[in-house]
Design a protein around this motif. Structure first.
Motif, PDB file in Angstrom:
ATOM      1  N   ALA A 150     -41.054 -74.805 -32.560  1.00  0.00           N
ATOM      2  CA  ALA A 150     -40.008 -75.354 -31.695  1.00  0.00           C
ATOM      3  C   ALA A 150     -38.907 -74.329 -31.461  1.00  0.00           C
ATOM      4  O   ALA A 150     -38.405 -74.192 -30.335  1.00  0.00           O
ATOM      5  CB  ALA A 150     -39.431 -76.620 -32.321  1.00  0.00           C
ATOM      6  N   ARG A 151     -38.574 -73.592 -32.474  1.00  0.00           N
ATOM      7  CA  ARG A 151     -37.538 -72.560 -32.319  1.00  0.00           C
ATOM      8  C   ARG A 151     -38.003 -71.458 -31.376  1.00  0.00           C
ATOM      9  O   ARG A 151     -37.251 -70.971 -30.536  1.00  0.00           O
ATOM     10  CB  ARG A 151     -37.192 -71.981 -33.688  1.00  0.00           C
ATOM     11  CG  ARG A 151     -36.081 -70.977 -33.657  1.00  0.00           C
ATOM     12  CD  ARG A 151     -35.656 -70.612 -35.062  1.00  0.00           C
ATOM     13  NE  ARG A 151     -34.570 -69.678 -35.004  1.00  0.00           N
ATOM     14  CZ  ARG A 151     -34.620 -68.446 -35.481  1.00  0.00           C
ATOM     15  NH1 ARG A 151     -35.702 -68.014 -36.076  1.00  0.00           N
ATOM     16  NH2 ARG A 151     -33.593 -67.642 -35.381  1.00  0.00           N
ATOM     17  N   ALA A 191     -44.372 -78.884 -41.731  1.00  0.00           N
ATOM     18  CA  ALA A 191     -43.048 -79.111 -41.146  1.00  0.00           C
ATOM     19  C   ALA A 191     -42.374 -77.781 -40.812  1.00  0.00           C
ATOM     20  O   ALA A 191     -41.766 -77.642 -39.741  1.00  0.00           O
ATOM     21  CB  ALA A 191     -42.180 -79.920 -42.104  1.00  0.00           C
ATOM     22  N   LEU A 192     -42.492 -76.803 -41.703  1.00  0.00           N
ATOM     23  CA  LEU A 192     -41.906 -75.485 -41.424  1.00  0.00           C
ATOM     24  C   LEU A 192     -42.576 -74.827 -40.222  1.00  0.00           C
ATOM     25  O   LEU A 192     -41.917 -74.191 -39.397  1.00  0.00           O
ATOM     26  CB  LEU A 192     -42.034 -74.590 -42.659  1.00  0.00           C
ATOM     27  CG  LEU A 192     -41.122 -74.936 -43.831  1.00  0.00           C
ATOM     28  CD1 LEU A 192     -41.477 -74.089 -45.045  1.00  0.00           C
ATOM     29  CD2 LEU A 192     -39.675 -74.720 -43.448  1.00  0.00           C
ATOM     30  N   MET A 231     -41.282 -76.474 -37.069  1.00  0.00           N
ATOM     31  CA  MET A 231     -39.911 -76.041 -36.766  1.00  0.00           C
ATOM     32  C   MET A 231     -39.902 -74.621 -36.210  1.00  0.00           C
ATOM     33  O   MET A 231     -39.147 -74.313 -35.291  1.00  0.00           O
ATOM     34  CB  MET A 231     -39.041 -76.137 -38.022  1.00  0.00           C
ATOM     35  CG  MET A 231     -38.725 -77.565 -38.393  1.00  0.00           C
ATOM     36  SD  MET A 231     -37.552 -77.861 -39.744  1.00  0.00           S
ATOM     37  CE  MET A 231     -37.521 -76.426 -40.699  1.00  0.00           C
TER      38      MET A 231
END
Length: 152
Positions: A120-121, A113-114, A117
């Protein structure tokens, strides 16, 4: 490396003065709570059955007396325990505490998940330039042109 780092602590002596002061303060705080609880209990019991309990001042005086004896006897016993611990620690070396700290990362689901993220960032940062006034309304679906570096 195994991923664990042991931390060892040996408690070989207790300062009796510090133990006495700390235990006195803790027991005095506990005594205040006991007296307050006794007062609230008296009011509740008196509301349920009036004229059965002794007067509030008598009840409070007994509670304060019991708490005072408890604080002084408890402080004395804990201080005596510190002296006895110091005597036994001279022969046994004291108590050793070993704590291990796990140096592993997050669980695999959290790591994925990290990672998602972070990707995506990174994509957002490449598509939306800071200070671009129209960055919020890109409804056409076209990708913005990337800024090219100037090489000299």
């Amino acid at each position: 490396m195994s991923g664990r780092r042991p931390i060892r602590l040996r408690l070989s002596e207790a300062d009796p003065w510090s133990v006495m002061v700390t235990s006195f303060l803790l027991l005095a705080g506990l005594g205040v709570l006991v007296v307050a609880t006794a007062g609230v209990s008296w009011f509740m019991l008196n509301a349920m059955a009036p004229d059965v309990l002794p007067a509030f001042s008598t009840f409070l005086a007994v509670a304060v007396g019991v708490v005072t004896v408890e604080v002084f006897l408890g402080t004395g016993l804990v201080t005596l325990g510190a002296f006895l611990y110091n005597l036994s620690a001279q022969y046994s070396g004291g108590v050793e505490i070993a704590v291990t700290e796990a140096l592993t990362g997050p669980p695999p689901a959290n790591a994925r998940a990290l990672l998602l993220m972070a990707r995506a960032r990174r994509r957002l940062r490449t598509h939306i330039a800071p200070g671009d006034p129209g960055a919020g309304d890109r409804s056409s679906g076209a990708r913005p042109a990337r800024a090219q570096r100037e090489t000299e």
